[in-house]
Design a protein around this motif. Structure first.
Motif, PDB file in Angstrom:
ATOM      1  N   PHE B 303      20.446 100.714  27.371  1.00  0.00           N
ATOM      2  CA  PHE B 303      19.240  99.933  27.095  1.00  0.00           C
ATOM      3  C   PHE B 303      19.407  99.155  25.790  1.00  0.00           C
ATOM      4  O   PHE B 303      19.124  97.964  25.715  1.00  0.00           O
ATOM      5  CB  PHE B 303      18.037 100.870  27.006  1.00  0.00           C
ATOM      6  CG  PHE B 303      16.742 100.179  26.767  1.00  0.00           C
ATOM      7  CD1 PHE B 303      15.997  99.698  27.826  1.00  0.00           C
ATOM      8  CD2 PHE B 303      16.264 100.009  25.472  1.00  0.00           C
ATOM      9  CE1 PHE B 303      14.782  99.043  27.598  1.00  0.00           C
ATOM     10  CE2 PHE B 303      15.055  99.362  25.240  1.00  0.00           C
ATOM     11  CZ  PHE B 303      14.318  98.880  26.303  1.00  0.00           C
ATOM     12  N   GLU B 304      19.893  99.867  24.791  1.00  0.00           N
ATOM     13  CA  GLU B 304      20.044  99.251  23.477  1.00  0.00           C
ATOM     14  C   GLU B 304      21.081  98.130  23.489  1.00  0.00           C
ATOM     15  O   GLU B 304      20.951  97.147  22.750  1.00  0.00           O
ATOM     16  CB  GLU B 304      20.439 100.301  22.438  1.00  0.00           C
ATOM     17  CG  GLU B 304      19.325 101.280  22.088  1.00  0.00           C
ATOM     18  CD  GLU B 304      19.126 102.361  23.151  1.00  0.00           C
ATOM     19  OE1 GLU B 304      19.965 102.453  24.087  1.00  0.00           O
ATOM     20  OE2 GLU B 304      18.138 103.109  23.057  1.00  0.00           O
ATOM     21  N   ILE B 305      22.091  98.282  24.303  1.00  0.00           N
ATOM     22  CA  ILE B 305      23.082  97.209  24.411  1.00  0.00           C
ATOM     23  C   ILE B 305      22.419  95.947  24.944  1.00  0.00           C
ATOM     24  O   ILE B 305      22.602  94.847  24.409  1.00  0.00           O
ATOM     25  CB  ILE B 305      24.255  97.632  25.321  1.00  0.00           C
ATOM     26  CG1 ILE B 305      25.163  98.619  24.581  1.00  0.00           C
ATOM     27  CG2 ILE B 305      25.066  96.413  25.767  1.00  0.00           C
ATOM     28  CD1 ILE B 305      26.299  99.163  25.427  1.00  0.00           C
ATOM     29  N   GLY B 306      21.614  96.123  25.970  1.00  0.00           N
ATOM     30  CA  GLY B 306      20.900  94.981  26.524  1.00  0.00           C
ATOM     31  C   GLY B 306      19.991  94.343  25.489  1.00  0.00           C
ATOM     32  O   GLY B 306      19.971  93.129  25.297  1.00  0.00           O
ATOM     33  N   GLN B 307      19.263  95.217  24.831  1.00  0.00           N
ATOM     34  CA  GLN B 307      18.320  94.761  23.815  1.00  0.00           C
ATOM     35  C   GLN B 307      19.047  93.985  22.709  1.00  0.00           C
ATOM     36  O   GLN B 307      18.634  92.892  22.326  1.00  0.00           O
ATOM     37  CB  GLN B 307      17.656  95.988  23.219  1.00  0.00           C
ATOM     38  CG  GLN B 307      16.252  95.796  22.797  1.00  0.00           C
ATOM     39  CD  GLN B 307      15.623  97.123  22.378  1.00  0.00           C
ATOM     40  OE1 GLN B 307      16.318  98.078  22.002  1.00  0.00           O
ATOM     41  NE2 GLN B 307      14.310  97.181  22.440  1.00  0.00           N
ATOM     42  N   ALA B 308      20.131  94.565  22.243  1.00  0.00           N
ATOM     43  CA  ALA B 308      20.879  93.932  21.151  1.00  0.00           C
ATOM     44  C   ALA B 308      21.479  92.608  21.599  1.00  0.00           C
ATOM     45  O   ALA B 308      21.477  91.623  20.849  1.00  0.00           O
ATOM     46  CB  ALA B 308      21.968  94.861  20.640  1.00  0.00           C
ATOM     47  N   ALA B 309      21.968  92.588  22.831  1.00  0.00           N
ATOM     48  CA  ALA B 309      22.556  91.354  23.340  1.00  0.00           C
ATOM     49  C   ALA B 309      21.495  90.259  23.391  1.00  0.00           C
ATOM     50  O   ALA B 309      21.734  89.117  22.993  1.00  0.00           O
ATOM     51  CB  ALA B 309      23.153  91.581  24.727  1.00  0.00           C
ATOM     52  N   ALA B 310      20.318  90.635  23.867  1.00  0.00           N
ATOM     53  CA  ALA B 310      19.239  89.653  23.955  1.00  0.00           C
ATOM     54  C   ALA B 310      18.834  89.190  22.556  1.00  0.00           C
ATOM     55  O   ALA B 310      18.621  88.002  22.320  1.00  0.00           O
ATOM     56  CB  ALA B 310      18.045  90.234  24.687  1.00  0.00           C
ATOM     57  N   ARG B 311      18.749  90.125  21.643  1.00  0.00           N
ATOM     58  CA  ARG B 311      18.341  89.748  20.288  1.00  0.00           C
ATOM     59  C   ARG B 311      19.370  88.845  19.637  1.00  0.00           C
ATOM     60  O   ARG B 311      19.028  87.885  18.943  1.00  0.00           O
ATOM     61  CB  ARG B 311      18.116  90.997  19.445  1.00  0.00           C
ATOM     62  CG  ARG B 311      16.840  91.703  19.885  1.00  0.00           C
ATOM     63  CD  ARG B 311      16.478  92.828  18.961  1.00  0.00           C
ATOM     64  NE  ARG B 311      15.242  93.452  19.450  1.00  0.00           N
ATOM     65  CZ  ARG B 311      14.962  94.742  19.337  1.00  0.00           C
ATOM     66  NH1 ARG B 311      15.829  95.559  18.719  1.00  0.00           N
ATOM     67  NH2 ARG B 311      13.835  95.225  19.794  1.00  0.00           N
ATOM     68  N   GLU B 312      20.627  89.163  19.878  1.00  0.00           N
ATOM     69  CA  GLU B 312      21.680  88.294  19.349  1.00  0.00           C
ATOM     70  C   GLU B 312      21.530  86.892  19.927  1.00  0.00           C
ATOM     71  O   GLU B 312      21.587  85.896  19.211  1.00  0.00           O
ATOM     72  CB  GLU B 312      23.052  88.872  19.706  1.00  0.00           C
ATOM     73  CG  GLU B 312      24.233  87.958  19.413  1.00  0.00           C
ATOM     74  CD  GLU B 312      24.566  87.865  17.939  1.00  0.00           C
ATOM     75  OE1 GLU B 312      23.914  88.577  17.130  1.00  0.00           O
ATOM     76  OE2 GLU B 312      25.461  87.089  17.578  1.00  0.00           O
ATOM     77  N   MET B 313      21.293  86.844  21.215  1.00  0.00           N
ATOM     78  CA  MET B 313      21.118  85.556  21.864  1.00  0.00           C
ATOM     79  C   MET B 313      19.926  84.799  21.278  1.00  0.00           C
ATOM     80  O   MET B 313      20.027  83.621  20.935  1.00  0.00           O
ATOM     81  CB  MET B 313      20.899  85.770  23.369  1.00  0.00           C
ATOM     82  CG  MET B 313      20.580  84.517  24.151  1.00  0.00           C
ATOM     83  SD  MET B 313      21.919  83.312  24.088  1.00  0.00           S
ATOM     84  CE  MET B 313      22.979  83.950  25.383  1.00  0.00           C
TER      85      MET B 313
END
Lengths: 344, 344
Positions: B303-313
């Motif tokens: 979940f956090e990977i997804g979240q972090a990826a989105a935030r980075e984006m």
DNA sequence: ATATGAAAGTTAAACGTTTTCCTAACTCTG
DNA sequence: CAGAGTTAGGAAAACGTTTAACTTTCATAT
């Protein structure tokens, strides 16, 4: 991003002509056609769907709303929808309500969850979807959907309370019938059953299928061999003791998890499952093929449910009438060592 | 569907005014504001995002491409992206390549899979996404993405070969370090390891973490206690025999499945896992909490990977520079009975 | 030679918004 | 009371398409 107008300028034609070439409509000279196509490729042109959809008034897109992408079998169903859409040249967009993450299983606040669904539906309507497929199991929420009459709705994996919304579900009863028949064909006559909670429609359907199979084989149904579980492993463990004390030669648990509980008990008591006791679960979750002996079980046709739901939707969008009946798909019956005996 | 113009007519104002009210821009009299709002509500108005996005030239949408929604841990990652997007008022659209369903694990045709990715990217660009997050583990495919320079890319769960594409991954090495340390703290000195295949970066990282932990605790690394597995259960079973013969008191398997293979062997040989032998897996798949004794393991922060990826984006889209380094998140270390001994 | 019609293209309106620029009316300020 | 500034609102262009209606050209039939 290159536009149709840039192409028209480079190719020395009007934008209308470019549009015709790109859409294969109207008549245009083969030579100009090639030129336009070449320029388009060269400019790396990609149509702007916002503009296209705005003008043409249709998006060829269906919305998918999942209660929670990470629980239930939503991904498989979404996959089925995606496959059917791809096939038909339709687009799809996903809305993930993240229900269980938000509220846990308790759904503490119905108002709030309704608001969530409404917001998702409104968002999708803003994106001009032609229809919405709802994946979940809470019909009370689905009902609130029907207030929005504009787009077409289809329910997958649940039965909508609203008569006008077609639903695609799997055939619990038939699967239970078939599973029970496996046991009957092995000669089992005293078959124990561990059901789900009594307020679940799954429990009712699976029980009915079980009883019907017994009846068709002339085996009387003995209520003393049925116990009510709660879907959890521990209840399987606890009820296994009672059933085995009652002298059953086989157990049908209404889900894999409870069946694994039975397995736990049998392993502890050195009862050889597959030989001395036949055991069957339901759902084909990962655990069913991981436990030892592996479980015979019924696999709901998740992908196919998605596919069928999408096809129903596409058919409705094409102007056909919605199916009168709910669409019911069969589970796959999977036989493994828990009824077959140990691995060959 | 009601439009802004219908509202303007009913409310006796210009469409510009309606637009201002709806977007909260410009100054408009409180009374007219209320009127407009009321008419809008009454007409059940929903903005047409196609029109809005077309005009404003931005969609506030990011695309998500998954290699296969039904394998890997894609749904959890998608969930994380969705959560981050919701939070930021961004939209997302999903593209499911259905890679494994199409080709099986073999990926027989690289050309075709590249075409698939390209088509998905082009489709998303047509929908005017601001950026694309790629979820998968095949960097060779990801590389082909970078040919398209227009949108922003972020990789989740894999490392892009392209330097310019930031990646969000989890820290294999640290997790392996921490897991090994658990064993060391119990006093284990002869620790067996069953690795994944040697061409996997996971294998390299997890091995490194393991060795580093041994080193930091002053325990010499004994290559004789390391065997190479193939991620499958059977290899765990087979190698368990060798390791136990070699007199290990603990085993670290590079994934849960192989650990379960070890468990099979131990159950067969009546070796009490948790007391006589400590066992650790990796991944925290469902099997880890279903087998008995339950497995201690490391859970990748999906979940956090997804979240972090989105935030980075989102950060990149907001104009910030992309992270120099790949973003690396820690796994959760989960200790269960396979190292704790039997349930308290 | 003329009429007919198909083929190849073009013009321009429209889809539903947002946004820039403009105007009118009012309120201050000194 | 003149000028400046603010507030409220409107007109119209533009985003990138599609498409209906139109024009021109040219081959064919009479």
């Amino acid at each position: 991003m290159a536009t149709i107008r840039e192409i028209s300028e480079k190719a020395n034609v009007s934008i209308a002509t470019v549009s015709k070439v790109l859409n294969g409509k109207g008549s245009v000279n083969e030579k100009t056609r090639q030129t336009v196509l070449q320029v388009a490729r060269q400019l790396n042109y990609r149509p702007n769907l916002n503009a296209r959809n705005l003008k043409s008034g249709q998006s060829r897109t269906i919305g998918i709303i999942t209660e929670d992408l990470t629980v239930f079998n939503a991904p498989e169903i979404v996959d089925g929808i995606a496959a059917a859409c791809d096939e038909a040249g339709y687009h799809y967009i996903l809305g993930n309500l993240r229900f269980y993450k938000r509220y846990g299983n308790g759904q503490k606040d119905l108002k709030e969850s309704n608001a969530l669904v409404h917001a998702a539906v409104n968002g999708m309507l803003s994106k001009q979807v032609d229809g919405i497929i709802y994946i979940g199991c809470h019909s009370h929420i689905v009902v609130s959907l029907s207030e929005h009459t504009e787009p077409k709705f289809v329910c997958a994996y649940c039965i909508s309370k609203d008569e006008n919304i077609p639903s695609v579900i799997y055939n619990d009863e038939k699967a239970a019938y078939d599973l029970t028949e496996i046991l009957l064909n092995y000669g089992d006559r005293r078959i124990g059953m561990i059901t789900g909670p009594l307020d679940s429609s799954h429990t009712a359907n699976r029980t009915r299928g079980h009883q019907r199979a017994l009846f068709d084989h002339g085996v009387p149904y003995d209520p003393c061999l049925t116990f009510v579980g709660d879907w959890e492993r521990d209840s399987g463990y606890a009820l296994a003791e009672k059933l085995i004390a009652a002298g059953v030669t086989a157990i049908f648990a209404h889900n894999d998890l409870m069946a694994v509980g039975v397995l736990d008990y049998c392993n502890e008591k050195r009862i050889n499952v597959g030989r001395d006791l036949r055991l069957i679960g339901f759902d084909d979750r990962e655990v069913a093929s991981v436990c030892r002996p592996r479980l015979s079980t019924a696999a709901p046709p998740l992908f196919e449910i998605g596919q069928a739901a999408a096809r129903e939707m596409l058919s409705i969008l094409a102007g056909n009438k919605a199916s009168e009946q709910n669409i019911m798909l069969d589970c796959s019956i999977i036989e493994r060592e828990s009824t077959l005996g140990s691995k060959p």
